[in-house]
Design a protein around this motif. Structure first.
Motif, PDB file in Angstrom:
ATOM      1  N   VAL A 106      -8.004  -4.404 -14.413  1.00  0.00           N
ATOM      2  CA  VAL A 106      -7.132  -3.977 -13.316  1.00  0.00           C
ATOM      3  C   VAL A 106      -5.999  -4.971 -13.079  1.00  0.00           C
ATOM      4  O   VAL A 106      -6.092  -6.141 -13.440  1.00  0.00           O
TER       5      VAL A 106
ATOM      6  N   VAL B 127      -3.665  -6.061  -9.690  1.00  0.00           N
ATOM      7  CA  VAL B 127      -3.550  -5.917  -8.243  1.00  0.00           C
ATOM      8  C   VAL B 127      -2.065  -5.790  -7.891  1.00  0.00           C
ATOM      9  O   VAL B 127      -1.260  -6.658  -8.220  1.00  0.00           O
ATOM     10  N   LYS B 128      -1.719  -4.677  -7.260  1.00  0.00           N
ATOM     11  CA  LYS B 128      -0.336  -4.461  -6.832  1.00  0.00           C
ATOM     12  C   LYS B 128      -0.014  -5.344  -5.624  1.00  0.00           C
ATOM     13  O   LYS B 128      -0.914  -5.893  -4.991  1.00  0.00           O
ATOM     14  N   ASP B 129       1.254  -5.437  -5.275  1.00  0.00           N
ATOM     15  CA  ASP B 129       1.683  -6.247  -4.131  1.00  0.00           C
ATOM     16  C   ASP B 129       1.033  -5.800  -2.828  1.00  0.00           C
ATOM     17  O   ASP B 129       0.796  -6.616  -1.940  1.00  0.00           O
ATOM     18  N   ASN B 130       0.709  -4.504  -2.709  1.00  0.00           N
ATOM     19  CA  ASN B 130       0.088  -4.002  -1.478  1.00  0.00           C
ATOM     20  C   ASN B 130      -1.438  -4.155  -1.486  1.00  0.00           C
ATOM     21  O   ASN B 130      -2.123  -3.697  -0.580  1.00  0.00           O
ATOM     22  N   GLY B 131      -1.987  -4.798  -2.553  1.00  0.00           N
ATOM     23  CA  GLY B 131      -3.424  -5.023  -2.637  1.00  0.00           C
ATOM     24  C   GLY B 131      -4.190  -3.931  -3.359  1.00  0.00           C
ATOM     25  O   GLY B 131      -5.367  -4.096  -3.680  1.00  0.00           O
ATOM     26  N   GLU B 132      -3.545  -2.800  -3.622  1.00  0.00           N
ATOM     27  CA  GLU B 132      -4.198  -1.699  -4.330  1.00  0.00           C
ATOM     28  C   GLU B 132      -4.443  -2.088  -5.785  1.00  0.00           C
ATOM     29  O   GLU B 132      -3.653  -2.794  -6.396  1.00  0.00           O
ATOM     30  N   TRP B 133      -5.562  -1.607  -6.328  1.00  0.00           N
ATOM     31  CA  TRP B 133      -5.896  -1.878  -7.722  1.00  0.00           C
ATOM     32  C   TRP B 133      -5.350  -0.785  -8.629  1.00  0.00           C
ATOM     33  O   TRP B 133      -5.628   0.394  -8.431  1.00  0.00           O
ATOM     34  N   LEU B 134      -4.566  -1.170  -9.626  1.00  0.00           N
ATOM     35  CA  LEU B 134      -4.105  -0.276 -10.669  1.00  0.00           C
ATOM     36  C   LEU B 134      -5.079  -0.442 -11.831  1.00  0.00           C
ATOM     37  O   LEU B 134      -5.217  -1.531 -12.389  1.00  0.00           O
TER      38      LEU B 134
ATOM     39  N   LYS C  93      -3.344 -11.698 -10.053  1.00  0.00           N
ATOM     40  CA  LYS C  93      -3.186 -10.244  -9.978  1.00  0.00           C
ATOM     41  C   LYS C  93      -3.908  -9.545 -11.127  1.00  0.00           C
ATOM     42  O   LYS C  93      -4.081  -8.334 -11.103  1.00  0.00           O
TER      43      LYS C  93
END
Length: 164
Positions: free
Chosen positions: A144, A146-153, A126
């Motif tokens: 970055v 990677v959030k659980d939903n695949g979105e990059w923070l 992640k």
């Protein structure tokens, strides 16, 4: 020391490293950068130096944050002095990477993802670092999660300009 530097460094990439996997060649040289940490709302200037090593099959860098010219005696919340070894792996067509700084070594693997070079932490997939865009005289890099939903923070952005 002279002989160590001469045997470590290379003037160019190896002919054995296919151009399609020459991810880091444009980075060879010296850069100054602005680093913005979004998690602690802080920024600083830094420097990053890249060189071909090991007969042109690897790239080593040194990152300095804050830069030597902007350091003061007052500690900055963003401080790092580290080195990265990026070694091309012809068996997997990836780059095996070790990032080292005081008290820590991280293992990463670099692959192309669309137009980006994405470095993934071997121990925690992640956590990623991405060269979002590399041009002749500038590059954009991100740290970055990677959030659980695949979105990059996006934790941090780095914008670099070539100095040499």
């Amino acid at each position: 020391m002279k002989y160590f530097i001469e045997t470590l460094t290379s003037n160019s990439k190896s002919v054995e490293l296919p151009e399609e996997f020459n991810y880091f060649g444009k980075l060879i040289g010296s850069w100054k950068f602005d680093y913005v940490d979004h998690n602690i709302s802080c920024s600083t200037k830094g420097e990053w130096h890249f060189s071909w090593i090991l007969e042109g099959m690897a790239v080593q860098d040194v990152i300095i944050l804050p830069s030597r010219e902007t350091r003061t005696e007052i500690p900055h919340p963003l401080t790092e002095y580290g080195t990265t070894l990026r070694v091309y792996n012809p068996a997997t067509h990836t780059w095996d990477i070790a990032y080292c700084y005081t008290g820590r070594i991280m293992r990463l693997e670099a692959r192309k993802q669309d137009d980006m070079i994405v470095l993934t932490n071997i121990d925690d997939e992640k956590k990623k670092w991405a060269f979002v865009k590399i041009e002749d005289n500038t590059f954009h890099w991100q740290n970055v999660t990677v959030k659980d939903n695949g979105e990059w923070l996006i934790n941090a952005d780095l914008y670099a300009v070539r100095t040499r």
